[in-house]
Write an enzyme that holds these catalytic residues in place. Structure first.
Site, PDB file in Angstrom:
ATOM      1  N   GLU A  96       0.807  -1.229   0.000  1.00  0.00           N
ATOM      2  CA  GLU A  96       0.000   0.000   0.000  1.00  0.00           C
ATOM      3  C   GLU A  96       0.838   1.276   0.000  1.00  0.00           C
ATOM      4  O   GLU A  96       0.398   2.318   0.475  1.00  0.00           O
ATOM      5  CB  GLU A  96      -0.987  -0.007   1.178  1.00  0.00           C
ATOM      6  CG  GLU A  96      -2.073  -1.064   0.987  1.00  0.00           C
ATOM      7  CD  GLU A  96      -3.022  -1.220   2.178  1.00  0.00           C
ATOM      8  OE1 GLU A  96      -2.957  -0.422   3.111  1.00  0.00           O
ATOM      9  OE2 GLU A  96      -3.825  -2.177   2.149  1.00  0.00           O
TER      10      GLU A  96
ATOM     11  N   GLU B  85      -5.602  -8.002  -1.055  1.00  0.00           N
ATOM     12  CA  GLU B  85      -5.991  -7.812   0.354  1.00  0.00           C
ATOM     13  C   GLU B  85      -7.431  -7.325   0.368  1.00  0.00           C
ATOM     14  O   GLU B  85      -7.786  -6.364  -0.313  1.00  0.00           O
ATOM     15  CB  GLU B  85      -5.077  -6.821   1.081  1.00  0.00           C
ATOM     16  CG  GLU B  85      -5.410  -6.752   2.570  1.00  0.00           C
ATOM     17  CD  GLU B  85      -4.526  -5.808   3.372  1.00  0.00           C
ATOM     18  OE1 GLU B  85      -3.298  -5.787   3.152  1.00  0.00           O
ATOM     19  OE2 GLU B  85      -5.085  -5.093   4.217  1.00  0.00           O
TER      20      GLU B  85
END
Ligand SMILES: *[C@@H]1O[C@H](CO)[C@@H](O)[C@H](O)[C@H]1NC(C)=O
Ligand SMILES: *[C@@H]1O[C@H](CO)[C@@H](O)[C@H](O)[C@H]1NC(C)=O
Ligand SMILES: *[C@@H]1O[C@H](CO)[C@@H](O)[C@H](O)[C@H]1NC(C)=O
Ligand SMILES: *[C@@H]1O[C@H](CO)[C@@H](O)[C@H](O)[C@H]1NC(C)=O
Length: 685
Positions: free
Chosen positions: A198, A274
Site C-alpha cells: 500500500e 488484500e
C-alpha cells in the site's frame, strides 16, 4: 431442510414436503419437472463456448502486522486445532494461499514483526512466527501457495531516508535473501513476492528485483504488484513493456469487486490481494461470501486474500477481530471458529488453484450471484450467494445499495455438465440464531431425469455450494476451554535457553522489537533477559512512536503494580520505562496515554501521562547510570500513582486521572538497546 430448498416447482415442493414428513435420513428428492413451471430466473451453466479465467485460490494474510502474535503461545492441542481450522483440506477454511508479512521491524497495524536483517551485517531466519506458520500450513496442505510482502523495512536499508528505494540493489537483495532463507532454513518455496504494501512502487526496483531473482535461480518466484490500487500500476505496465513482462499478477486492495479498464487491458491475472478486513461477525461473513463470488463476476479477479488470517492480537488494538476466526487468549486456550471460516469453506473445499471459472457466471435476478468452476475433468462446483446489503458490508469501500429478496432460481447444466447425475449440496444461512446454519451438508441433488435442470428457493443471506466433489467436510473438535481474562498476576523471568520463538509470550511489540537475549558472560540472575534490539528507526509503514514499547495484559486493567528489572545499555542518553493503563496501540501507538515511569542514564527520572512525554507529572534526580540493573516498580491505584527504585520510593501519590485503564508496558526512550528481566504485574482491585 433439503426438501424445502431444492425443488423443481411449487407443486413438486408440496409433494416433496409431504413425502419428507414421513421419511427420515438422506432421501434425495428427484427433480423432474420442467423448469419453466418455476417462477424466477433461469441460469445456464455451460462450458461449450470455452472457459473463463483460471482460478488462483482463496487465501489469507498473517501479518500486516503482528496479527498472529498471540497464536504462537497457545497450548496444545488448541494451537493445532486452530491451524487445522485454517489450513487442513476438507476440514475448515482449507485455504489455498497463505500470504505473510516479511517482518521489517516497523509497526504495521497491530504490532511490529522482526526483520531477518535488523542490521546491515545481520542475518537470522528464525525470528518471529511467520516461518513457523508457513511450515504449519504446508504440513497440512503441501500445495498451499506462499506469498511474501514487505510492509516496513529495517532502517539501515534507507541510508538515512525513510524510503526503501534509496539503493534498489540493496533492497532487492534484502527481499531475495528472505526467499532464499525460507528455502535454506525451512524448506519453504515462496511462490509470489510483492513490492511494498500500500505504498509507492518504483518501476526500476521491480525490474531489478526480477533480475536479482532470476540471477539466483528463482525464476519460478512470481512478482505481484503493487498491492495498492489498480492504478497507477496498470497504466505503468501498459506504457512499459519490460514492466508488463516482469509483473505476473496485478494485486489490488479492497477493490469493492471492481477493476479499472487499464487493469483488464494488461491481460494479466488480477487479484484482490488484500480484502475483507471486517469484524468476523455474520456481517463479516456476509462481506466475505459476497466478495468471494463477485470479485470474479464484477472484476475478473481470480484470487481473493483476506486480511487477516486469524485475529490473534489484543482485541482493543486497531481492527480487533478482523480475522477469519478469533484466537486471542493463549492464556485460556479459548478460541472461536467464526462464520467466515465456513463461508470460505464453501469455495475453498470445492475448487483448487488451476480450476477454471466458467464463462456462465453472474448475478441473480432478485439479488445475489453465482459462480461455477470446473477442473476440466468433469467436476463442477457452483457457488450461489444471496448476501443482503445490510448484512454484507465490508469495512471498505462504500457499498452502493442493492436489493436481495426471496426468489426461485433454476439452473440448467449444459455442455460437459449435462449428464451429471448428482450434486452434493452445502448450505449456510447467516443471521438469526434460530434459523442459522453454517456449512451444513444437505441431501444430495439427483439430476438423473431432469435433463440437468434444478431449482432452488433462495432467501436472503444464504450460501449454497452444489458440487460433484464428495470430499467436503465440516471439521470439528470438542469445544475449547471457556474464555478467561488475562491472568491477574503474571510473571516472566525470560529464563529460556533455546526459545522456540524470539519473542516472550503475550508481549506485543508496538514500536521496536523485543527479543529473548542471553548475556553470555553473566552466569547469574540476568543471564537470560528480554532485550530491545533495534538501534535505528525502521523505514516505517505507519506512525511508529519515537520510543519503543511492548504492551502486555488486559486492556481493562485499572489498578495495578508493575515490577521489572531494567538495564540501560546506552550511557548518558539512554532511558527505559515501565507503564500501566496504556490506552492505545497499533497504528495509534504514537498517541498512547497511560502512566509511564522513566529512568535515564543521566541520573534523572520522569513520570509522564503519555508515551511521547509531553504530559509530565513529575521529574527529578535519581541515582541511575547505564549498565547497571535496577528494579523499577510502578503502582497505579484509583486516582494516584507511585514509583519505586530498588525498593525505595522515588515519587508518591501523583494524581493520574486519565486514562482509567489500559495495558501494562515496557519500553525504551529511543531506538536503543536495553534489557528487561523479572517482569511481574499484578492487577489489583
Ligand atoms: C473429479 O475430481 C475427482 C477428485 O479430484 C477425480 O478423481 C475425478 O476424476 C474428477 N472427475 C469426475 C468426473 O469426477
Ligand atoms: C426489494 O425487492 C422486493 C421484491 O422485488 C420488493 O418487494 C422490495 O420492496 C424491495 N425493497 C427495496 C428496499 O427496494
Ligand atoms: C536526561 O536524559 C533525558 C533523555 O535523554 C533528557 O530528556 C533529559 O533532558 C536529561 N536530563 C538532564 C538533566 O540532563
Ligand atoms: C481501583 O482502586 C480504587 C482506589 O482503591 C477503587 O476505588 C476502585 O474501585 C478500583 N478500581 C477497580 C476497577 O477495581
Amino acid at each position: 431442510m433439503a426438501e424445502r430448498l431444492l425443488q423443481a416447482s411449487r407443486q413438486r415442493r408440496m409433494k416433496a414436503m409431504t413425502a419428507a414428513a414421513g421419511s427420515a435420513g438422506r432421501a434425495a428428492v428427484p427433480l423432474l419437472l420442467c423448469a419453466l413451471l418455476v417462477p424466477g430466473g433461469a441460469y445456464v451453466v455451460d462450458d461449450s463456448d470455452g472457459l473463463g479465467r483460471e482460478f488462483d485460490g482463496i487465501g489469507a494474510i498473517s501479518g500486516g502486522g503482528a496479527t498472529s502474535r498471540l497464536l504462537v503461545n497457545y497450548p496444545e492441542p488448541y494451537r493445532s486445532q486452530i491451524l487445522d481450522y485454517l489450513f487442513k483440506p476438507n476440514f475448515g477454511a482449507s485455504l489455498h494461499i497463505l500470504k505473510v508479512e516479511i517482518g521489517g521491524d516497523g509497526q504495521t497495524t497491530d504490532g511490529t514483526e522482526p526483520s531477518h536483517m535488523h542490521y546491515a551485517l545481520d542475518e537470522n531466519y528464525f525470528r518471529g512466527y511467520e516461518w513457523w506458520l508457513m511450515k504449519e500450513a504446508k504440513k497440512r496442505n503441501p500445495n498451499i501457495i506462499l506469498m511474501g510482502l514487505p510492509w516496513s523495512f529495517p532502517g539501515w536499508l534507507g541510508k538515512g531516508f525513510n524510503w526503501p528505494y534509496v539503493n534498489l540493489q540493496l533492497t532487492a537483495y534484502y527481499v531475495m535473501t528472505w526467499i532464499v532463507g525460507a528455502k535454506h532454513y525451512h524448506d519453504l518455496d515462496i511462490d509470489y513476492i510483492g513490492i511494498w504494501n500500500e505504498r509507492s512502487y518504483d518501476i526500476n526496483y521491480i525490474k531489478v528485483l526480477r533480475r536479482m531473482l532470476n540471477y539466483q535461480g528463482l525464476d519460478r518466484v512470481k512478482i505481484i504488484a503493487s498491492d495498492n490500487l489498480w492504478e497507477p500500476i496498470s497504466a505503468s505496465m501498459l506504457l512499459d513493456s519490460e514492466l508488463l513482462e516482469v509483473i505476473d499478477v496485478i494485486g489490488a486492495h479492497y477493490p469493492g469487486t471492481h477493476i479499472v479498464k487499464d487493469a483488464k487491458l494488461t491481460k494479466k491475472k488480477l487479484w484482490s490481494s488484500e480484502d475483507f478486513s471486517t469484524v468476523n461477525s455474520d456481517v463479516g461473513a456476509g462481506c466475505l461470501g459476497r466478495i468471494l463470488n463477485q470479485n470474479y463476476i464484477n472484476g475478473y479477479m481470480t484470487a481473493t486474500i483476506a486480511w487477516n488470517l486469524v485475529a490473534s492480537y489484543y482485541e482493543q488494538l486497531p481492527y480487533g477481530r478482523c480475522g477469519l476466526m478469533t484466537a486471542q487468549e493463549p492464556w485460556s486456550g479459548h478460541y472461536v471458529v467464526e462464520s467466515p471460516i465456513w463461508v470460505s469453506a464453501h469455495t475453498t473445499q470445492f475448487t483448487q488453484p488451476g480450476w477454471y471459472y466458467l464463462k456462465t457466471v453472474g448475478h441473480l435476478e432478485k439479488g445475489g450471484s453465482y459462480v461455477a468452476l470446473t477442473d476440466g475433468l468433469g467436476n463442477l462446483t457452483i457457488i450461489i450467494e444471496t448476501m443482503s446489503h445490510k448484512h454484507s458490508k465490508c469495512i471498505r469501500p462504500f457499498l452502493p445499495y442493492f436489493n436481495v429478496s426471496h426468489q426461485f432460481a433454476t439452473f440448467v447444466l449444459k455442455g460437459s455438465f449435462s449428464e451429471i447425475p448428482e450434486l452434493q449440496v452445502w448450505y449456510t444461512k447467516l443471521g438469526k440464531p434460530s434459523t442459522r446454519f453454517l456449512f451444513k451438508q444437505l441431501d444430495s441433488l439427483w439430476l438423473l431425469d431432469s435433463s440437468g435442470t434444478f431449482s432452488l428457493e433462495l432467501q436472503e443471506d444464504e450460501l449454497f455450494t452444489l458440487t460433484t466433489l464428495t470430499t467436503g467436510g465440516k471439521g470439528s473438535y470438542p469445544l475449547p476451554p471457556k474464555s478467561q481474562p488475562f491472568p491477574r498476576i503474571y510473571k516472566d523471568d525470560f529464563d529460556v535457553d533455546y526459545p522456540f520463538f524470539s519473542e516472550a509470550p503475550n508481549f506485543a511489540d508496538q514500536t521496536g522489537v523485543f527479543e529473548y537475549f542471553t548475556n553470555i558472560e553473566d552466569p547469574g540472575e540476568h543471564r537470560f533477559t528480554l532485550r530491545q534490539v533495534l538501534n535505528q528507526r525502521p523505514i516505517t509503514w505507519a506512525a511508529d512512536a519515537y520510543n519503543t514499547i511492548s504492551i502486555i495484559g488486559d486492556y481493562k486493567w485499572s489498578n495495578l503494580t508493575v515490577t521489572c528489572d531494567v538495564y540501560i545499555e546506552t550511557p548518558e542518553k539512554g532511558g527505559v520505562f515501565i507503564a500501566g493503563r496504556v490506552n492505545k496501540g497499533g497504528i495509534l501507538i504514537r498517541g498512547a496515554r497511560g502512566v509511564f515511569f522513566w529512568i535515564f542514564a543521566n541520573g534523572t527520572y520522569r513520570v509522564t501521562g503519555d508515551l511521547a512525554g509531553w504530559i509530565i507529572y513529575a521529574l527529578g534526580h535519581v541515582d541511575v547510570t547505564a549498565k547497571t540493573w535496577y528494579t523499577l516498580r510502578l503502582i497505579v491505584k484509583g486516582r494516584f500513582s507511585s514509583g519505586m527504585l530498588n525498593g525505595r520510593a522515588v515519587w508518591t501519590n501523583i494524581p493520574v486521572s486519565f486514562p482509567k485503564n489500559g495495558w501494562a508496558a515496557i519500553g525504551t526512550y529511543s531506538f536503543e538497546f536495553a534489557q528487561f528481566d523479572n517482569f511481574h504485574v499484578e492487577a489489583t482491585s
